[in-house]
Design a protein around this motif. Structure first.
Motif, PDB file in Angstrom:
ATOM      1  N   GLU A 111     -17.182  39.442  -8.807  1.00 53.30           N
ATOM      2  CA  GLU A 111     -18.850  39.311  -9.034  1.00 53.30           C
ATOM      3  C   GLU A 111     -19.191  38.271  -8.065  1.00 53.30           C
ATOM      4  N   ILE A 112     -18.607  37.142  -7.686  1.00 46.74           N
ATOM      5  CA  ILE A 112     -19.241  36.271  -6.942  1.00 46.74           C
ATOM      6  C   ILE A 112     -18.915  36.388  -5.561  1.00 46.74           C
ATOM      7  N   LEU A 144     -22.200  30.412 -19.341  1.00 53.65           N
ATOM      8  CA  LEU A 144     -22.520  29.078 -19.700  1.00 53.65           C
ATOM      9  C   LEU A 144     -23.150  28.136 -18.694  1.00 53.65           C
ATOM     10  N   PHE A 184     -18.286  24.125 -29.810  1.00 55.25           N
ATOM     11  CA  PHE A 184     -17.992  24.765 -28.528  1.00 55.25           C
ATOM     12  C   PHE A 184     -18.687  24.103 -27.153  1.00 55.25           C
ATOM     13  N   ALA A 213     -14.427  38.289 -12.741  1.00 53.00           N
ATOM     14  CA  ALA A 213     -15.346  37.235 -12.321  1.00 53.00           C
ATOM     15  C   ALA A 213     -15.488  36.747 -10.829  1.00 53.00           C
ATOM     16  N   LEU A 246     -12.222  28.745 -20.258  1.00 49.10           N
ATOM     17  CA  LEU A 246     -12.809  28.303 -21.420  1.00 49.10           C
ATOM     18  C   LEU A 246     -13.302  29.418 -22.226  1.00 49.10           C
ATOM     19  N   THR A 247     -13.565  30.525 -21.615  1.00 46.22           N
ATOM     20  CA  THR A 247     -14.236  31.500 -22.931  1.00 46.22           C
ATOM     21  C   THR A 247     -13.132  32.558 -22.917  1.00 46.22           C
ATOM     22  N   SER A 248     -12.099  32.457 -22.853  1.00 39.36           N
ATOM     23  CA  SER A 248     -10.954  33.366 -23.499  1.00 39.36           C
ATOM     24  C   SER A 248     -10.782  33.074 -24.898  1.00 39.36           C
ATOM     25  N   PRO A 249     -10.982  34.110 -25.565  1.00 41.93           N
ATOM     26  CA  PRO A 249     -10.626  34.043 -27.022  1.00 41.93           C
ATOM     27  C   PRO A 249      -9.205  33.499 -27.373  1.00 41.93           C
ATOM     28  N   ARG A 256     -10.022  39.307 -16.508  1.00 40.92           N
ATOM     29  CA  ARG A 256     -11.315  38.496 -16.385  1.00 40.92           C
ATOM     30  C   ARG A 256     -11.341  37.549 -15.353  1.00 40.92           C
ATOM     31  N   ASP A 270     -14.201  28.456 -16.159  1.00 44.05           N
ATOM     32  CA  ASP A 270     -15.013  29.184 -17.344  1.00 44.05           C
ATOM     33  C   ASP A 270     -14.356  30.548 -17.755  1.00 44.05           C
ATOM     34  N   VAL A 271     -13.498  31.134 -16.898  1.00 42.87           N
ATOM     35  CA  VAL A 271     -12.573  32.233 -17.235  1.00 42.87           C
ATOM     36  C   VAL A 271     -11.820  31.606 -18.473  1.00 42.87           C
ATOM     37  N   ARG A 313     -20.064  33.114 -24.794  1.00 41.68           N
ATOM     38  CA  ARG A 313     -18.787  32.728 -24.489  1.00 41.68           C
ATOM     39  C   ARG A 313     -18.305  33.960 -23.617  1.00 41.68           C
ATOM     40  N   HIS A 314     -18.676  33.791 -22.222  1.00 39.67           N
ATOM     41  CA  HIS A 314     -18.168  34.758 -21.387  1.00 39.67           C
ATOM     42  C   HIS A 314     -18.331  33.762 -20.147  1.00 39.67           C
ATOM     43  N   ALA A 315     -17.432  34.410 -19.040  1.00 37.33           N
ATOM     44  CA  ALA A 315     -17.565  33.675 -17.782  1.00 37.33           C
ATOM     45  C   ALA A 315     -18.642  33.161 -17.050  1.00 37.33           C
ATOM     46  N   HIS A 316     -19.677  34.048 -17.295  1.00 36.00           N
ATOM     47  CA  HIS A 316     -20.995  33.887 -16.684  1.00 36.00           C
ATOM     48  C   HIS A 316     -22.024  33.299 -17.690  1.00 36.00           C
ATOM     49  N   ASP A 330      -5.241  38.425 -20.294  1.00 35.50           N
ATOM     50  CA  ASP A 330      -6.774  38.394 -20.430  1.00 35.50           C
ATOM     51  C   ASP A 330      -7.393  37.594 -19.332  1.00 35.50           C
ATOM     52  N   PHE A 386     -10.200  36.912 -34.135  1.00 32.78           N
ATOM     53  CA  PHE A 386     -10.866  36.719 -32.942  1.00 32.78           C
ATOM     54  C   PHE A 386     -12.613  37.276 -33.118  1.00 32.78           C
ATOM     55  N   ARG A 428     -25.771  25.054 -19.428  1.00 29.32           N
ATOM     56  CA  ARG A 428     -25.620  23.687 -18.679  1.00 29.32           C
ATOM     57  C   ARG A 428     -26.671  23.177 -18.136  1.00 29.32           C
ATOM     58  N   GLN A 488     -14.827  26.363 -10.399  1.00 33.55           N
ATOM     59  CA  GLN A 488     -15.731  26.513 -11.531  1.00 33.55           C
ATOM     60  C   GLN A 488     -15.692  27.828 -12.353  1.00 33.55           C
ATOM     61  N   VAL A 489     -15.578  29.006 -11.616  1.00 33.68           N
ATOM     62  CA  VAL A 489     -15.375  30.211 -12.217  1.00 33.68           C
ATOM     63  C   VAL A 489     -14.155  30.546 -12.982  1.00 33.68           C
TER      64      VAL A 489
END
Lengths: 410, 272
Positions: free
Chosen positions: B256-257, A172, A201, B253, B203-206, B249, B200-201, A167-170, B245, A338, A176, B196-197
């Motif tokens: 990084e791209i 998934l 998830f 991200a 989507l993956t946040s706690p 993040r 996903d940022v 579960r990280h921005a990179h 957050d 968390f 997929r 997309q990034v």
């Protein structure tokens, strides 16, 4: 695509795979509901850690069962019997040369046994078992991992899809791509196992249409009784009797020739089924933790052959209300929600990866994990992965659900 | 007020017995005690709960107080006057005179507080903005609404603001509060990858409430491409942690791209 029913339609198979929509958790007793509700309400109102339970008088006369004996009467979970049930459930799919669905998903709750079952099943069918990518391969979105095994057209089994994402921005992109290719048939025929939390998830993280999935039917108290009895019957000990320590009620049905002043049946297994929500791995761990014996009892020697034991040997079961279970405060759960949620979404994590998946404001992972381990909510396994403990899982799941976190469907 | 009405009102008060006076005092004291209890203990109990249960319990505080006040007034009226039409008209006339002399704004706030109890523009637990002040409603009192700002400052806003000020309610009684993180990127980039990034940022946040939608809005500005990442936290109280957050993040991200962030060239201030 479900397992075939047994000869007697009134008695379901011990291990039974059903479509996820047909999963039925065990019925919850009124006593369990009231007890759990009052306990939860009291826990919300109090802030300090509850005092430990005082043991019963009879507890002083009992001791934990020796490991050697425990390994015989409640051995660790074996994926073999469930693999046979899975094979039955997949029979129709296997018979088709060109099935509608190239891959089948097998979903299991935490502390289920889907990895062991799928490995056993792959061995039975002589299908190759795929190992998950490393964390670095996931984060760097390398497609080499898929290419490394997809060139071979032989059918495959991926037992743990939850190890293919983070579960990280990179974290998934790889899973997929895997799901895209697998569900389109580009990777040939395969079976994918997945933990139920990761499945919940990924269903939201992947835009494709998830095909129907199979899951292991829950264990109600009758099924638990048959299972525990069959485990005990498989040991070298004969004439085992399981009785509740405080009142002598039988936890498992006694042998027919047993004469005793008390022949009542304990409600221990009903409570256990409700607490474990029918997850066999959790019920099994609680069963092992509840067994007691009288010290220095001659017949407790597991090396004694079956033929030499004439008198029934009594094993004592700790009453449900006395069985030690994690009783965390709401404050502790809220503070570490968390961590617990992240561990469940990945079916366990290494500490160094956990820190990278939590908010930046959180303290280092090991500090939190030590705190949760002391409370009995998490445990570190032999492979270094931290997971929510079997007896802590029901409490953690209930809390996360009440707080609005994503939970599994089981 | 005519001399007859004043005489009638004086007659009403003179008819009060000592027993009735004691009863009225007890009713006022009981109502006061009931209000204090609901205002203090219900929020404490609500603090132990979570999600919708917490909001529902908090929202019941002003309603319970209104019920207590209405009940107390009815009980007192029964002891002060015979409930006839003439007596009621006399009493209301006297009250009208008192209100005329009293502070208009104060009474206006009290009436607005009663209106707010059934119109419900805000409830305890809501995140509101009134006249530029933003915060979580902690309590609704007779005259004011008490909110706590993100800087942990308590602000007391008179209810009369609802007559002529817009009340912005971010979650309106629910546990869903939309948060927005802004990103200003150099216009030369692949917008599809960025979309997309950013998704996903979130989507993956706690902190993410995953059952609510995630949206990314793109606006082209003269100096940058403006991305607005919109998502909901699990708990409205986590909104600022959530936005932090997403921002931290999200920047990592995007860097990084290889996406470049927009920077407005510095312009020297003209002298004189």
């Amino acid at each position: 695509m479900t397992s075939t029913p047994p000869a007697d339609p009134d008695i379901p198979s011990l291990w039974q795979y059903v479509a996820s929509a047909d999963y039925r958790p065990p019925a919850v007793t009124m006593e369990h509901t009231v007890r759990t509700g009052l306990s939860a309400f009291w826990q919300r109102l109090r802030t300090e850690t509850p005092a430990p339970e005082t043991p019963l008088k009879t507890e002083a006369e009992l001791q934990s069962i020796p490991d050697a004996l425990l390994e015989q009467i409640a051995p660790p979970l074996d994926g073999g019997p469930a693999a046979l049930a899975l094979n039955e459930a997949l029979a129709a799919w296997l018979d088709k040369a060109h099935p509608d669905q190239p891959v089948v998903f097998v979903i299991d709750s935490p502390h289920g046994i889907h990895t062991a079952v799928l490995q056993a099943w792959a061995g039975m069918r002589e299908w190759r078992v795929l190992h998950p990518p490393t964390a670095n391969q996931i984060l760097e979105r390398e497609t080499d991992w898929i290419a490394s095994w997809s060139a071979d057209s032989a059918p495959w089994v991926l037992p743990d899809l939850e190890r293919c994402y983070l579960r990280h921005a990179h974290g998934l992109a790889l899973v997929r791509r895997l799901l895209d290719q697998a569900c389109s048939g580009a990777l040939g025929r395969g079976v994918i196992g997945c933990d139920s939390w990761a499945w919940a998830f990924l269903r939201r993280a992947w835009s494709g249409a998830m095909p129907p999935a199979l899951t292991l039917q829950s264990f109600d108290w009758r099924r638990l009784a048959r299972w525990f009895q069959s485990l005990a019957d498989g040991s070298s000990m004969d004439h085992l009797v399981f009785r509740q320590a405080d009142n002598g009620d039988y936890v498992l049905p006694p042998p027919e020739n047993t004469q005793n002043e008390s022949s009542d049946i304990s409600d221990f297994l009903r409570q256990l089924a409700a607490y474990s929500t029918g997850i066999p791995g959790i019920a099994h761990m609680a069963w092992r933790a509840s067994l007691r014996t009288i010290p220095d009892e001659p017949s407790a020697d597991p090396k004694t052959p079956k033929e030499s034991t004439e008198q029934p040997m009594t094993l004592w079961v700790t009453p449900w209300r006395r069985l030690k279970r994690p009783m965390p405060t709401t404050g502790l759960l809220r503070e570490h929600a968390f961590v617990l949620h992240t561990l469940l979404l990945h079916n366990g994590l290494l500490a160094e990866w956990l820190s990278q998946l939590l908010p930046l404001s959180y303290p280092p992972g090991l500090t939190m994990l030590s705190c949760l381990e002391t409370a009995g909510l998490v445990e570190q396994q032999h492979d270094g992965f931290w997971r929510v403990s079997p007896l802590g899982y029901p409490v953690v799941r209930s809390f996360l659900k009440s707080e609005g976190y994503l939970t599994d469907d089981f | 007020m005519s001399s007859d009405q004043a005489g009638n009102f004086a007659a009403l008060l003179n008819s009060l017995t000592e027993t009735a006076m004691v009863q009225i005092v007890l009713i006022v004291a009981g109502a006061w005690l009931g209000i204090i209890l609901t205002q203090h203990f219900l929020p404490i109990m609500a603090g132990k709960l979570s999600g919708r249960n917490r909001l529902h319990l908090l929202a019941s505080v002003p309603l319970l107080r209104l019920c207590v006040i209405a009940t107390a007034i009815l009980l007192i009226l029964q002891r002060v006057i015979e409930p006839t039409l003439e007596n009621l008209i006399g009493l209301l006339g006297a009250l009208g005179l008192a209100v005329g002399f009293a502070s208009k704004d104060y009474v206006s706030s009290l009436i607005a507080g009663i209106v707010a109890s059934y119109e419900i523009p805000y409830r305890p637990g809501d995140w509101i903005e009134v006249d530029g002040t933003y915060g979580e409603v902690r309590a609704i009192r007779l005259r004011t609404v008490e909110i706590v700002t993100p800087d942990d400052t308590v602000a007391y806003i008179p209810h009369l603001q609802i007559w002529n000020q817009a009340v912005l309610n971010a979650n309106d009684g629910s546990q869903y509060l939309l948060c927005v993180a802004d990103f200003y990127l150099h216009p030369c980039h692949n917008a599809v990858s960025v979309l997309q990034v950013l998704r996903d940022v979130a989507l993956t946040s706690p902190f993410l409430q995953i059952e609510r939608p995630i949206n990314v809005i793109v606006l082209e500005k003269p100096f940058a491409t403006h991305y607005r990442l919109k998502a909901y936290p699990i708990d409205p109280r986590q909104q600022f942690h959530f936005m932090t957050d997403l921002t931290v993040r999200g920047k990592a991200a995007l860097l990084e791209i290889g996406v470049e962030f927009a920077a407005i060239p510095a312009v020297a201030n003209p002298v004189g």
